[in-house]
Design an enzyme around this catalytic site. Structure first.
Site, mmCIF file in Angstrom:
data_model
loop_
_atom_site.group_PDB
_atom_site.id
_atom_site.type_symbol
_atom_site.label_atom_id
_atom_site.label_comp_id
_atom_site.label_asym_id
_atom_site.label_seq_id
_atom_site.Cartn_x
_atom_site.Cartn_y
_atom_site.Cartn_z
ATOM 1 N N GLY A 25 39.361 18.775 16.126
ATOM 2 C CA GLY A 25 38.484 18.062 15.212
ATOM 3 C C GLY A 25 37.053 18.552 15.279
ATOM 4 O O GLY A 25 36.677 19.299 16.178
ATOM 5 N N ASP A 58 42.727 19.903 30.792
ATOM 6 C CA ASP A 58 41.810 20.853 30.137
ATOM 7 C C ASP A 58 40.370 20.612 30.582
ATOM 8 O O ASP A 58 39.459 20.575 29.775
ATOM 9 C CB ASP A 58 41.936 20.743 28.604
ATOM 10 C CG ASP A 58 41.273 21.919 27.883
ATOM 11 O OD1 ASP A 58 41.024 22.966 28.533
ATOM 12 O OD2 ASP A 58 40.995 21.803 26.678
ATOM 13 N N GLY A 99 35.753 21.626 17.425
ATOM 14 C CA GLY A 99 36.792 21.972 18.388
ATOM 15 C C GLY A 99 38.109 22.294 17.710
ATOM 16 O O GLY A 99 38.193 22.416 16.492
HETATM 17 N N1 LIG Z 1 31.159 11.586 22.716
HETATM 18 C C1 LIG Z 1 30.525 12.732 22.471
HETATM 19 N N2 LIG Z 1 29.175 12.779 22.476
HETATM 20 C C2 LIG Z 1 28.530 13.944 22.224
HETATM 21 N N3 LIG Z 1 29.147 15.117 21.984
HETATM 22 C C3 LIG Z 1 30.475 15.141 21.977
HETATM 23 C C4 LIG Z 1 31.250 13.949 22.204
HETATM 24 N N4 LIG Z 1 32.558 14.272 22.142
HETATM 25 C C5 LIG Z 1 32.610 15.591 21.889
HETATM 26 N N5 LIG Z 1 31.365 16.123 21.773
HETATM 27 C C6 LIG Z 1 31.018 17.537 21.502
HETATM 28 O O1 LIG Z 1 31.972 18.131 20.653
HETATM 29 C C7 LIG Z 1 32.656 19.196 21.334
HETATM 30 C C8 LIG Z 1 34.111 19.207 20.923
HETATM 31 O O2 LIG Z 1 34.697 17.947 21.257
HETATM 32 P P1 LIG Z 1 36.199 17.833 21.767
HETATM 33 O O3 LIG Z 1 36.344 18.707 22.980
HETATM 34 O O4 LIG Z 1 36.560 16.396 21.931
HETATM 35 O O5 LIG Z 1 36.970 18.457 20.521
HETATM 36 P P2 LIG Z 1 38.314 19.277 20.522
HETATM 37 O O6 LIG Z 1 38.649 19.538 19.098
HETATM 38 O O7 LIG Z 1 39.371 18.558 21.306
HETATM 39 O O8 LIG Z 1 37.822 20.573 21.269
HETATM 40 P P3 LIG Z 1 38.588 21.671 22.138
HETATM 41 O O9 LIG Z 1 38.699 22.849 21.247
HETATM 42 O O10 LIG Z 1 37.648 21.896 23.305
HETATM 43 O O11 LIG Z 1 39.913 21.095 22.582
HETATM 44 C C9 LIG Z 1 32.417 18.944 22.836
HETATM 45 O O12 LIG Z 1 32.412 20.133 23.574
HETATM 46 C C10 LIG Z 1 31.036 18.288 22.830
HETATM 47 O O13 LIG Z 1 30.034 19.251 22.841
#
Ligand SMILES: Nc1ncnc2c1ncn2[C@@H]1O[C@H](COP(=O)(O)OP(=O)(O)OP(=O)(O)O)[C@@H](O)[C@H]1O
Length: 433
Positions: A16, A125, A13
């Protein structure tokens, strides 16, 4: 982090990379989110929105942050593991979801939101990728953009996924409310029926146009504080024939259509709250036979669209450290989470300790257990680590901006074959990007 063995990457993402991992001591499967930026002291970590909000929210439909580890200036969040996100689930399904299945997921989403909004937070979001599912359990994840209701507007540091963005945000209203989450719920509800995003805008302007195509012309007076009201005025309404929602979501019951209509109201004050939604007749209907079942083949073949771009405007940056980071990370590390996919409690005491001696030592491994051992948290002491624990939290209830700023768009080039509703926009994308 030596207690965890990484098994596979789950997502990459904006903030992270997320990995499936196993706790070697307990054999528990967890999700580890490794933050992309470095963290040089604990203050920075505990001030992150994701930490601040998740520490306070404890609900069966909100993803549980079990532990935080800082090691070599890198920050890891240890979450409970979930098997899929809702986007993957829709992508991998052979046929449409039944209304009963949709009702089950929506009811859990609304219960999580009701709890979150009651406890003074809004998510900002919500999208299928941020709703995690294991079997028939749904949990809300990714609190990187969550805001405290008590924080004061203007909320100008907002970067969210365009397709689920409420009109008041697109119009840069200087203040907005949890109703922006309710708009996203309406868009997600429609998508659960068709597996097509209902408002698949290709730019912010096109996003407003697509909303007008479904909802018709808005009443301008709803947005007295909007900085970008000209975006609405620029739309040629005589070219728009507002659609009938039940033609767009043909397999939804009249109750579901009514709920989508209410949630996707131009006027944020007209959108029902999560609590009100749960009282809606949609949650009281029995078996529903679709008027014209959606042909999954047709859905898959309909078109290939690109994932909504994360747009970044200068006004998106706030003064807080994590806001600045978010912006920078977007600019240099576009999210690729879907590459390869087809388609306070008030007054609560927190036993938080800050250990200044550790802040400067980048080699220390510091972990922070958020839940007691019996709740799946740490059970054994970790060598050369400092544990920062909190008391258990009781569950209290079950284009460019019109400004002259830069617009960085199309950061995400990953393509999904997520079917799109065929609605053409008279706007040239290049004009707005
Ligand atoms: N607890 C979890 N269990 C399984 N998969 C997860 C979990 N948390 C996140 N993921 C996977 O990882 C992806 C990215 O996680 P997250 O949205 O928290 O990251 P981010 O860096 O904030 O992303 P974004 O670009 O959407 O803001 C999620 O879409 C999901 O598919």
């Amino acid at each position: 982090m030596e207690r965890y063995k990484i098994l596979e990457e789950l997502g990459d993402g904006t903030c992270g990379s997320v990995y499936k991992a196993i706790n070697i001591q307990t054999s528990e499967i967890v999700a580890v989110k490794k933050m992309k930026r470095k963290f040089y002291d604990w203050d920075e970590c505990v001030n992150l929105r994701e930490v601040k909000s998740l520490r306070r929210l404890n609900h069966p439909n909100i993803i549980k942050l079990k532990e935080i580890v800082r090691e070599y200036n890198e920050l890891f969040f240890i979450f409970e593991y979930m098997e899929h996100n809702l986007y993957q689930l829709m992508r991998e399904r052979q046929g449409p979801l039944s209304e009963e299945e949709i009702r089950g997921m929506m009811s859990q989403l609304l219960q999580g939101l009701k709890y979150m909004h009651r406890n003074g937070y809004f998510h900002r979001d919500l999208k299928p990728e941020n709703l995690l599912v294991t079997k028939d359990i749904l949990k809300i994840a990714d609190f990187g953009l969550a805001r405290e209701l008590s924080s004061s507007p203007p909320y100008t540091d907002y970067v969210s996924t365009r397709w689920y963005r409420a009109p008041e945000v697109l119009l840069q209203s200087s203040s907005y409310s949890p109703a922006i989450d309710m708009w996203a719920v309406g868009a997600i509800l429609a998508e659960l029926f068709t597996f097509c995003p209902i408002f698949p805008g290709e730019s912010e302007m096109d996003q407003l146009y697509k909303i007008c195509c479904v909802l018709g012309r808005p009443d301008w007076t709803i947005f007295p504080e909007a900085r970008n009201i000209s975006r609405l005025l620029d739309i040629c309404y005589f070219e728009i024939m507002p659609a009938n929602l039940s033609d767009i979501v043909p397999n939804a019951s009249p109750e579901a259509i009514d709920l989508i209509k209410q949630l996707c109201s131009w006027d944020p004050t007209k959108r029902p709250t999560a609590e009100q939604c749960l009282q809606h007749p949609f949650f009281n209907v029995g078996f529903w036979i679709p008027r014209s079942p959606v042909d999954p083949l047709q859905l898959t073949l309909s078109s290939i669209g690109s994932k909504p771009n994360l747009e970044l405007n200068l006004w998106d940056f706030g003064s807080q450290t994590d806001d600045c980071f978010l912006g920078l990370s977007l600019a240099v590390t576009p999210s690729a989470s879907n590459i390869g996919m087809v388609h306070k409690n008030e007054g609560q005491k927190e036993d938080m300790m800050f250990c200044s001696g550790f802040q400067e030592d980048s080699k220390q491994s510091v972990f922070w257990s958020l839940f007691p051992p019996e709740d799946g948290g740490l059970s054994a002491p970790v060598e050369s680590s400092l544990s920062l624990s909190f008391g258990t939290i009781p569950n209290s209830s079950s284009g460019v901006s019109q400004s002259t700023g830069f617009g960085i768009a199309s950061l995400q080039s990953n393509m999904l074959d997520r079917p799109l509703l065929a609605m053409s926009s008279p706007f040239q994308q290049s004009h707005w990007l």
